[in-house]
Write an enzyme that holds these catalytic residues in place. Structure first.
Site, PDB file in Angstrom:
ATOM      1  CB  SER A  56      34.909  24.033  36.774  1.00 45.39           C
ATOM      2  OG  SER A  56      34.487  25.032  35.871  1.00 45.39           O
ATOM      3  CB  VAL A  61      40.535  26.807  44.272  1.00 46.05           C
ATOM      4  CG1 VAL A  61      41.861  26.064  44.402  1.00 46.05           C
ATOM      5  CG2 VAL A  61      40.054  27.248  45.655  1.00 46.05           C
ATOM      6  CB  CYS A  62      39.943  25.985  38.974  1.00 44.22           C
ATOM      7  SG  CYS A  62      39.356  24.485  39.785  1.00 44.22           S
ATOM      8  CG  ASP A  63      40.433  32.725  38.283  1.00 43.46           C
ATOM      9  OD1 ASP A  63      41.320  33.371  38.889  1.00 43.46           O
ATOM     10  OD2 ASP A  63      39.807  33.187  37.318  1.00 43.46           O
TER      11      ASP A  63
END
Length: 174
Positions: A56, A61-63
């Site tokens: 997501s 971490v994805c950001d």
């Protein structure tokens, strides 16, 4: 039947649907949902494509991952296409990209059919999220780089992925 594949989420194992892809294999086309809610088929011909699957965009971490790949994409040739795929709804993906001015990375949602998740071996059965992985597809449609990140909360190897893109660009110039 193949061996059961897993990744971990904060150390706890979860199972992955689909087969693990390998370098040298043809990258399968897949169907996802665009930010305008239309169904899109992603195919490979002419140009290099970086595909990152993430759980997501609204996680730390994805950001950081999409922002890092966006920064890298700005320094690469315009012929390099960078796409992020998650189970996030297209509205959330569009909002995220607008909020952070992500313009050189396209986002797609796999929430409707999980077609990408199964074909690329990244669908987490227990969570119906995508595991973290990076694929680099060359201009002939072959997979030149694959990284299945074993722990969902870990970052991918950015340097190796970008190095694979630069190598593919050099190969294309020969």
């Amino acid at each position: 039947m193949g061996e059961q594949r897993i990744c971990t989420v904060k150390g706890a194992p979860v199972t992955l649907a689909g087969q693990e892809l390998k370098t040298g294999e043809r990258a399968p086309s897949f169907r996802v949902v665009s930010n305008d809610l239309t169904s899109s088929v992603i195919e490979f011909s002419g140009g290099i494509t970086v595909i990152a699957s993430v759980p997501s965009l609204d996680t730390p971490v994805c950001d950081l991952e999409i922002k890092r790949f966006h920064k890298e994409a700005l320094a690469l040739s315009d012929s390099v296409r960078v796409i992020f795929i998650s189970m996030d709804l297209p509205f959330a993906q569009k909002r995220f990209c607008d909020d952070f001015q992500i313009k050189r990375v396209s986002t797609y949602s796999d929430h409707r059919d999980a077609d990408f998740g199964v074909k690329y071996g990244v669908l987490i059965n227990e969570l119906r999220l995508l595991s973290r992985a990076v694929f680099v597809v060359d201009d002939a449609g072959s997979i030149g780089y694959v990284e299945y990140v074993p722990e969902l909360t870990s970052h991918p190897d950015y340097d190796s992925a970008i190095s694979a893109v630069k190598s593919a660009l050099e190969e294309g110039r020969r």
